[in-house]
Write a protein that holds these residues in place. Structure first.
Motif, PDB file in Angstrom:
ATOM      1  N   GLN A 341       0.832  -1.208   0.000  1.00 14.10           N
ATOM      2  CA  GLN A 341       0.000   0.000   0.000  1.00 14.10           C
ATOM      3  C   GLN A 341       0.866   1.258   0.000  1.00 14.10           C
ATOM      4  OE1 GLN A 341      -2.614  -0.435   3.366  1.00 14.10           O
ATOM      5  NE2 GLN A 341      -3.708  -2.186   2.487  1.00 14.10           N
ATOM      6  N   TRP A 342       1.984   1.205   0.703  1.00 12.88           N
ATOM      7  CA  TRP A 342       2.918   2.339   0.696  1.00 12.88           C
ATOM      8  C   TRP A 342       3.472   2.566  -0.710  1.00 12.88           C
ATOM      9  CZ3 TRP A 342       8.122   2.488  -0.574  1.00 12.88           C
ATOM     10  CH2 TRP A 342       8.800   3.662  -0.232  1.00 12.88           C
ATOM     11  N   GLU A 344       2.029   1.918  -3.466  1.00 17.63           N
ATOM     12  CA  GLU A 344       0.947   2.457  -4.297  1.00 17.63           C
ATOM     13  C   GLU A 344       0.804   3.965  -4.149  1.00 17.63           C
ATOM     14  OE1 GLU A 344      -2.833   0.666  -3.524  1.00 17.63           O
ATOM     15  OE2 GLU A 344      -3.383   0.755  -5.642  1.00 17.63           O
ATOM     16  N   THR A 345       1.188   4.506  -3.000  1.00 17.37           N
ATOM     17  CA  THR A 345       1.122   5.955  -2.824  1.00 17.37           C
ATOM     18  C   THR A 345       2.296   6.658  -3.491  1.00 17.37           C
ATOM     19  OG1 THR A 345       2.372   5.955  -0.736  1.00 17.37           O
ATOM     20  CG2 THR A 345      -0.019   5.633  -0.601  1.00 17.37           C
ATOM     21  N   ARG A 346       3.295   5.898  -3.931  1.00 15.68           N
ATOM     22  CA  ARG A 346       4.497   6.493  -4.536  1.00 15.68           C
ATOM     23  C   ARG A 346       4.535   6.359  -6.047  1.00 15.68           C
ATOM     24  NH1 ARG A 346       4.182   7.033   0.846  1.00 15.68           N
ATOM     25  NH2 ARG A 346       5.958   8.240   1.652  1.00 15.68           N
TER      26      ARG A 346
END
Length: 479
Positions: A341-342, A344-346
């Protein structure tokens, strides 16, 4: 035959539009052609494209790749860049970025010694690089402080979840696949040595470190005739390894994984304290830590240094530990999901399925395009290049010429999987981000968890040569 006069020849030349100057020029032009042809350099042979480089290598399996120019924000080249494949240890670059972002490069892990009533407690703080030397330092601190023998001695490892094996499909005796908890010592491995004497084998097990290598009493080993190379059991007090005597030869040594890390650390600490003049009772493992007074502590190096060593030596346990610290999740699967998920934010799309932090899991998958975008974005922001190994293919690929590229990258190797991801800088200073993912899926699936199956060494060497040739080709084409 009729002879033509000079006048008739000149008249014919005028009729054809050839003046004396034109005839002379034509004569020079005709004679100059062969002279220029001999003097001119042959035309430059065009460089082969990436597909031709791969075809020439004749590597069984598939080669997927992506090449990105961060300065231009442009994907220069890719082939099957969206196909998910096992990341192997290149996954550790993602873990490094995740942990550095969540915890900070200056973060340190603390191992404490507490006193609660009549009990002395060795409390693990999930330090992935704690060694016997560090425990020796703690033992010395206790004797200097005048600590006396307690009624009870306990070890607590609850700072991280208890995990029996990092990757259960891997063979039990592989040192890079130990148990994991908040109490970690010597990467949760023990050094086994043996030699033949008086018709039998003498076995030794040591908690080996740079300066201190005490005997490990809670781990034992014996030789026997058996079909398996190694077998393991736990009797409640001791980890017991049995080794097939037909494979042992006259002498040898190897690292074995530790499956009961709290007992192992408590055993070693007890020995080191005794050597410093402090006698401790036999260690017991506790699940809950009571309130108590801290009387000694040891701090790890900063996370930035731990990450650099993890990427250089590709330490699986370190990757899983710092990933779990960063997520605070109760197990590896949940922790890897939070790391995904981290990601995906990048970057988008974040084409990944993550099941662990080290790349050992058979369920983790990444794509060349996503890995490359991660290098070019968050990787550059975090100065990941400073943490990566310089010229990582030097030991595997021998050439007579100096490489044209400056390469800083992370390798990733499993059975019939060989990957490389990182940065390459051209002689002109242009920096490119890349990922090259090589695999032979059928042979990888057939040898999952095996230790050096037949043919894997030659295949891996060939794959690394493909990676080297691709990078050199890119440097010449995109300089």
């Amino acid at each position: 035959m009729r002879r033509y006069s000079r006048r008739e020849l000149l008249q014919s030349a005028v009729a054809l539009g050839l003046t004396a100057q034109g005839a002379f020029a034509q004569d020079v032009e005709v004679k100059a052609i062969p002279r220029q042809g001999l003097a001119a350099r042959p035309p430059v042979k065009p460089l082969p494209d990436s597909r031709a480089v791969i075809a020439a290598a004749d590597l069984p399996g598939r080669v997927r790749y992506a090449l990105f120019d961060p300065a231009a924000g442009q994907m220069l080249e890719e082939y099957e860049g969206a196909v998910p494949v096992p990341p192997a240890s290149t996954l550790k670059t993602i873990t490094a970025l995740y942990a550095l972002d969540r915890l900070g490069a200056s973060h340190r892990f603390r191992t404490r010694v507490l006193r609660s009533d009549g009990m002395l407690i060795l409390a693990g703080g999930g330090d992935p690089v704690l060694s016997s030397d560090d425990l020796a330092g703690l033992a010395g601190d206790l004797t200097k402080a005048g600590v006396t023998s307690p009624q009870r001695f306990a070890v607590w490892g609850g700072a991280l979840p208890r995990i029996e094996e990092i990757a259960p499909p891997q063979e039990d005796h592989l040192a890079y696949n130990p148990a994991l908890s908040g109490m970690i010592l010597n990467f949760n491995r023990v050094h086994l040595g043996w030699r033949r004497a008086n018709g039998d084998y003498q076995m030794s097990l040591e908690a080996r470190a740079a300066r201190n290598s005490p005997r490990a009493y809670t781990v034992t080993a014996q030789a026997a005739a058996q079909s398996d190379l190694f077998s393991y059991r736990f009797d409640g007090d001791h980890e017991i390894w049995t080794v097939d005597r037909s494979a042992m030869g006259q002498a040898g040594s190897r690292w074995l994984p530790v499956r009961r890390p709290e007992l192992y650390a408590g055993d070693v600490f007890q020995t080191l304290c005794r050597a410093s003049g402090l006698v401790l009772p036999s260690p017991e493992v506790i699940q809950d830590i009571p309130a108590g007074e801290e009387i000694a502590s040891h701090e790890s190096p900063p996370l930035g240094e731990i990450v650099r060593d993890m990427l250089y030596y590709s330490t699986n346990l370190t990757a899983e530990v710092i990933g779990l610290h960063a997520s605070s999740a109760p197990d590896l699967k949940s922790s890897a999901k939070l790391m995904r998920q981290w990601v995906e934010t990048r970057i988008q799309p974040a084409d990944m399925t993550l099941a662990d932090h080290s790349g050992l899991s058979a369920d983790s998958r990444v794509t060349a395009a996503a890995m490359t975008r991660l290098m070019a974005g968050p990787g550059l922001d975090a100065k990941l290049q400073d943490f990566l190994k310089h010229d990582p293919l030097a030991e595997s690929v021998k050439t007579d010429t100096k490489p044209k590229a400056e390469v800083f990258a992370k390798t990733g190797t499993l059975n019939f999987v060989s990957n490389l991801a990182g940065f390459a800088t051209t002689p002109s200073g242009r920096r490119l981000a890349f990922a090259i993912l090589c695999s032979d899926p059928d042979r990888h699936a057939a040898t999952q968890g095996q230790d050096l199956p037949s043919g894997v060494i030659g295949w891996t060497r060939k794959a690394k040569r493909v990676q080297y040739d691709l990078i050199e080709n890119w440097i010449m084409r995109f300089a």
